[in-house]
Scaffold this motif. Structure first.
Motif, PDB file in Angstrom:
ATOM      1  N   GLN A 116       1.498  49.074  56.725  1.00 52.00           N
ATOM      2  CA  GLN A 116       1.626  48.722  55.231  1.00 52.00           C
ATOM      3  C   GLN A 116       2.461  47.485  55.057  1.00 52.00           C
ATOM      4  OE1 GLN A 116      -0.295  49.697  52.690  1.00 52.00           O
ATOM      5  NE2 GLN A 116      -1.068  51.766  53.154  1.00 52.00           N
ATOM      6  N   LEU A 117       2.200  46.445  54.316  1.00 50.43           N
ATOM      7  CA  LEU A 117       3.235  45.448  54.017  1.00 50.43           C
ATOM      8  C   LEU A 117       4.322  45.990  53.314  1.00 50.43           C
ATOM      9  CD1 LEU A 117       0.693  42.889  52.394  1.00 50.43           C
ATOM     10  CD2 LEU A 117       1.612  42.769  54.845  1.00 50.43           C
ATOM     11  N   ASP A 118       4.391  47.049  52.504  1.00 53.81           N
ATOM     12  CA  ASP A 118       5.767  47.458  51.822  1.00 53.81           C
ATOM     13  C   ASP A 118       6.537  47.996  53.061  1.00 53.81           C
ATOM     14  OD1 ASP A 118       4.760  47.407  49.433  1.00 53.81           O
ATOM     15  OD2 ASP A 118       4.566  49.391  49.011  1.00 53.81           O
ATOM     16  N   SER A 119       5.874  48.585  54.142  1.00 51.08           N
ATOM     17  CA  SER A 119       6.969  49.095  55.350  1.00 51.08           C
ATOM     18  C   SER A 119       7.469  47.784  56.109  1.00 51.08           C
ATOM     19  CB  SER A 119       6.028  49.754  56.255  1.00 51.08           C
ATOM     20  OG  SER A 119       6.661  50.125  57.109  1.00 51.08           O
ATOM     21  N   GLU A 150       8.160  44.718  54.742  1.00 47.67           N
ATOM     22  CA  GLU A 150       9.154  44.431  53.833  1.00 47.67           C
ATOM     23  C   GLU A 150      10.361  45.143  54.093  1.00 47.67           C
ATOM     24  OE1 GLU A 150       8.546  42.963  49.977  1.00 47.67           O
ATOM     25  OE2 GLU A 150       6.193  42.655  50.338  1.00 47.67           O
ATOM     26  N   VAL A 151      10.386  46.243  54.157  1.00 44.35           N
ATOM     27  CA  VAL A 151      11.740  46.996  54.482  1.00 44.35           C
ATOM     28  C   VAL A 151      12.146  46.843  55.878  1.00 44.35           C
ATOM     29  CG1 VAL A 151      12.645  49.466  54.312  1.00 44.35           C
ATOM     30  CG2 VAL A 151      10.998  48.677  52.659  1.00 44.35           C
ATOM     31  N   SER A 152      11.275  46.774  56.808  1.00 46.61           N
ATOM     32  CA  SER A 152      11.609  46.648  58.117  1.00 46.61           C
ATOM     33  C   SER A 152      12.567  45.298  58.290  1.00 46.61           C
ATOM     34  CB  SER A 152      10.603  46.565  59.041  1.00 46.61           C
ATOM     35  OG  SER A 152       9.737  47.782  59.016  1.00 46.61           O
ATOM     36  N   ASP A 153      11.985  44.120  57.390  1.00 47.77           N
ATOM     37  CA  ASP A 153      12.681  42.827  57.518  1.00 47.77           C
ATOM     38  C   ASP A 153      14.224  43.070  57.099  1.00 47.77           C
ATOM     39  OD1 ASP A 153      10.482  41.702  58.396  1.00 47.77           O
ATOM     40  OD2 ASP A 153       9.839  40.902  56.433  1.00 47.77           O
ATOM     41  N   LEU A 154      14.149  43.708  56.049  1.00 49.68           N
ATOM     42  CA  LEU A 154      15.743  43.981  55.684  1.00 49.68           C
ATOM     43  C   LEU A 154      16.607  44.682  56.730  1.00 49.68           C
ATOM     44  CD1 LEU A 154      15.227  45.429  51.982  1.00 49.68           C
ATOM     45  CD2 LEU A 154      15.629  43.079  52.504  1.00 49.68           C
ATOM     46  N   VAL A 155      16.102  45.611  57.597  1.00 48.27           N
ATOM     47  CA  VAL A 155      16.712  46.163  58.606  1.00 48.27           C
ATOM     48  C   VAL A 155      17.196  45.327  59.569  1.00 48.27           C
ATOM     49  CG1 VAL A 155      16.768  47.844  60.179  1.00 48.27           C
ATOM     50  CG2 VAL A 155      15.887  48.687  58.040  1.00 48.27           C
ATOM     51  N   HIS A 156      16.041  44.495  60.043  1.00 46.71           N
ATOM     52  CA  HIS A 156      16.279  43.664  61.165  1.00 46.71           C
ATOM     53  C   HIS A 156      17.307  42.316  60.759  1.00 46.71           C
ATOM     54  CE1 HIS A 156      12.004  45.039  62.641  1.00 46.71           C
ATOM     55  NE2 HIS A 156      12.734  45.062  63.914  1.00 46.71           N
ATOM     56  N   TYR A 157      17.352  41.890  59.557  1.00 45.74           N
ATOM     57  CA  TYR A 157      18.076  40.787  59.265  1.00 45.74           C
ATOM     58  C   TYR A 157      19.368  41.267  58.922  1.00 45.74           C
ATOM     59  CZ  TYR A 157      13.475  38.456  57.878  1.00 45.74           C
ATOM     60  OH  TYR A 157      12.352  38.176  57.975  1.00 45.74           O
ATOM     61  N   ARG A 158      19.949  42.434  58.636  1.00 43.80           N
ATOM     62  CA  ARG A 158      21.140  43.018  58.409  1.00 43.80           C
ATOM     63  C   ARG A 158      22.190  42.919  59.528  1.00 43.80           C
ATOM     64  NH1 ARG A 158      21.502  45.618  53.702  1.00 43.80           N
ATOM     65  NH2 ARG A 158      23.739  46.470  53.218  1.00 43.80           N
ATOM     66  N   ALA A 159      21.858  42.671  60.602  1.00 47.92           N
ATOM     67  CA  ALA A 159      23.045  42.537  61.894  1.00 47.92           C
ATOM     68  C   ALA A 159      22.224  42.151  62.881  1.00 47.92           C
ATOM     69  CB  ALA A 159      23.585  43.965  62.061  1.00 47.92           C
ATOM     70  N   SER A 200      20.524  46.875  49.017  1.00 50.37           N
ATOM     71  CA  SER A 200      21.474  47.413  49.536  1.00 50.37           C
ATOM     72  C   SER A 200      21.326  48.554  50.732  1.00 50.37           C
ATOM     73  CB  SER A 200      22.302  48.573  48.342  1.00 50.37           C
ATOM     74  OG  SER A 200      21.406  49.433  47.982  1.00 50.37           O
ATOM     75  N   TRP A 201      22.287  48.966  51.399  1.00 48.94           N
ATOM     76  CA  TRP A 201      21.987  49.876  52.567  1.00 48.94           C
ATOM     77  C   TRP A 201      21.309  51.376  51.825  1.00 48.94           C
ATOM     78  CZ3 TRP A 201      20.466  49.175  57.066  1.00 48.94           C
ATOM     79  CH2 TRP A 201      20.411  50.125  57.947  1.00 48.94           C
ATOM     80  N   PRO A 202      22.075  51.969  51.037  1.00 48.55           N
ATOM     81  CA  PRO A 202      21.340  53.133  50.494  1.00 48.55           C
ATOM     82  C   PRO A 202      19.732  52.856  49.979  1.00 48.55           C
ATOM     83  CG  PRO A 202      23.625  53.070  49.552  1.00 48.55           C
ATOM     84  CD  PRO A 202      23.181  51.526  50.272  1.00 48.55           C
ATOM     85  N   SER A 203      19.552  51.774  49.339  1.00 45.49           N
ATOM     86  CA  SER A 203      18.142  51.564  48.892  1.00 45.49           C
ATOM     87  C   SER A 203      17.308  51.369  49.913  1.00 45.49           C
ATOM     88  CB  SER A 203      18.086  50.354  47.847  1.00 45.49           C
ATOM     89  OG  SER A 203      16.909  49.895  47.524  1.00 45.49           O
ATOM     90  N   THR A 204      17.538  50.390  50.953  1.00 46.93           N
ATOM     91  CA  THR A 204      16.877  50.314  52.109  1.00 46.93           C
ATOM     92  C   THR A 204      16.501  51.599  52.985  1.00 46.93           C
ATOM     93  OG1 THR A 204      17.845  48.095  52.358  1.00 46.93           O
ATOM     94  CG2 THR A 204      16.819  48.998  54.347  1.00 46.93           C
ATOM     95  N   VAL A 205      17.617  52.476  53.179  1.00 47.06           N
ATOM     96  CA  VAL A 205      17.385  53.526  54.033  1.00 47.06           C
ATOM     97  C   VAL A 205      16.312  54.565  53.105  1.00 47.06           C
ATOM     98  CG1 VAL A 205      18.307  55.914  54.886  1.00 47.06           C
ATOM     99  CG2 VAL A 205      19.618  53.660  55.064  1.00 47.06           C
ATOM    100  N   VAL A 206      16.265  54.738  51.959  1.00 49.14           N
ATOM    101  CA  VAL A 206      15.558  55.404  51.231  1.00 49.14           C
ATOM    102  C   VAL A 206      14.319  54.833  51.162  1.00 49.14           C
ATOM    103  CG1 VAL A 206      14.871  56.125  48.720  1.00 49.14           C
ATOM    104  CG2 VAL A 206      17.230  56.561  49.520  1.00 49.14           C
ATOM    105  N   ALA A 207      14.235  53.736  51.127  1.00 51.47           N
ATOM    106  CA  ALA A 207      12.727  53.026  51.173  1.00 51.47           C
ATOM    107  C   ALA A 207      12.162  53.289  52.514  1.00 51.47           C
ATOM    108  CB  ALA A 207      12.711  51.515  50.691  1.00 51.47           C
ATOM    109  N   SER A 208      12.863  52.956  53.423  1.00 56.86           N
ATOM    110  CA  SER A 208      12.618  53.264  54.812  1.00 56.86           C
ATOM    111  C   SER A 208      11.492  54.473  55.216  1.00 56.86           C
ATOM    112  CB  SER A 208      13.719  52.729  55.977  1.00 56.86           C
ATOM    113  OG  SER A 208      14.325  54.031  55.925  1.00 56.86           O
ATOM    114  N   HIS A 209      12.271  55.542  54.462  1.00 51.29           N
ATOM    115  CA  HIS A 209      11.789  56.679  54.580  1.00 51.29           C
ATOM    116  C   HIS A 209      10.521  57.166  53.733  1.00 51.29           C
ATOM    117  CE1 HIS A 209      12.563  60.730  56.505  1.00 51.29           C
ATOM    118  NE2 HIS A 209      12.488  61.331  55.511  1.00 51.29           N
TER     119      HIS A 209
END
Length: 340
Positions: free
Chosen positions: A113-116, A118-127, A296-305
């Motif tokens: 899914q494109l939503d997934s 977009e959230v994956s991008d936030l994780v990959h770009y973070r560090a 934010s990290w909490p938002s990203t983790v919640v969305a990832s799940h």
């Protein structure tokens, strides 16, 4: 399978030598037209010479993804690898970007899914991430190193794992925060290196595959990554608690209009906790209206799940790891040799 016009790839067609790299001819057909794969294969041949197929069967890769660095999972991962007789012989730091992410998972993300994504991008770009070159010290009968590692790594879907799998040990909570990545077959090792590294780095990495020596913990690389990044938890319940604390603080000083918006965010959290999917675009808009950072990290983790991860009824373009073919004898497993 038609012969390749590229002379370096054509050598794989001689006596079906490609079977030393994959048991899936359809996978080779997809890869052989990619510039990144062709470049990587040529450099592998130039650096590793006549031992190229042997080396690629006896070594593999494992990448500690950005969330592994942020959650400080490197030492637990290395300990697991040692217990399973994989020796880390080199470490290479890297940064994912939009193109490398999409190229790397091109044949799997057709189901995402494109939503997934977009959230994956936030994780990959973070560090940054850290790729380990591993030598298999205790090969399993019938399979190359990459397949043995895939078997103990565990799937991206937590429901397909046992507590003994590496991803379970590292606490990977969902299909976005999978903590580690490893290629399935030797052919995937070649392709992945070509996607991620330029020609100079490719030569350096391939050269490490034929160096002798015992297991070397990349302590300085890990410590440097830890110093340059904040530490975060991968636990979804902690992320939800952090968001709710922030909502309570803001609600205590909010006007009635803002209070309703904050309540909408809390309602979305409750719906997700009770099994509903989180609509990513709506979630971003609601957080923005409340003055909260969607990345934010909490938002990203919640969305990832809680976002929807896969499109219903769609299969990956490459749906198999190749393991069944290796166990059935379809692969060309070479005698184990001392790598020089």
């Amino acid at each position: 399978m038609p012969a390749s016009a590229d002379p370096h790839l054509a050598q794989l067609d001689t006596d079906e030598r490609w079977r030393a790299l994959t048991t899936l001819p359809a996978k080779l057909s997809l890869y052989r037209d990619e510039v990144s794969f062709r470049e990587s294969w040529r450099i592998a041949q130039e650096v590793l010479g006549t031992q190229v197929l042997t080396v690629l069967q006896q070594t593999t890769l494992l990448t500690l993804r950005p969330e592994a660095i942020l959650a400080r999972k490197a030492d637990d991962c290395l300990e697991f690898l040692r217990r399973h007789d994989f020796a880390a012989i080199h470490a290479e730091r890297l940064r994912y970007d939009r193109n490398s992410i999409r190229d790397l998972w091109r044949y799997q993300w057709n189901v995402a899914q494109l939503d997934s994504i977009e959230v994956s991008d936030l994780v990959h770009y973070r560090a940054p991430a850290l790729m380990l070159v591993l030598r298999d010290l205790h090969p399993a009968p019938g399979t190359p190193a990459s397949l043995r590692l895939t078997a103990v790594k565990g799937t991206s879907d937590p429901t397909g794992r046992t507590p003994r799998h590496l991803r379970s040990v590292l606490g990977a909570p969902n299909r976005v925060l999978v903590v580690i990545h490893a290629p399935d077959e030797p052919l995937d090792v070649v392709r992945e290196l070509g996607v991620l590294f330029d020609r100079a780095a490719l030569r350096r990495v391939y050269a490490t595959m034929c160096q002798e020596g015992a297991d070397t913990t990349p302590r300085s690389e890990i410590d440097d990554l830890y110093r340059s990044t904040e530490r975060y938890s991968l636990r979804v319940d902690k992320a939800i608690d952090a968001l709710r604390r922030e909502l309570r603080v803001r609600a205590s000083i909010a006007d009635p209009g803002r209070l309703a918006l904050l309540g909408r965010v809390d309602d979305r959290l409750s719906e997700a906790e009770h099994g509903g999917h989180l609509d990513w675009r709506g979630w971003v808009e609601d957080l923005d209206n409340c003055g909260l950072a969607y990345d934010s990290w909490p938002s990203t983790v919640v969305a990832s799940h809680h976002v929807e991860h896969t499109l219903p009824g769609v299969r990956p373009l490459i749906p198999e790891t190749g393991r069944r073919g290796w166990l059935a004898g379809d692969g060309l497993l070479l005698p184990r040799q001392v790598i020089r």
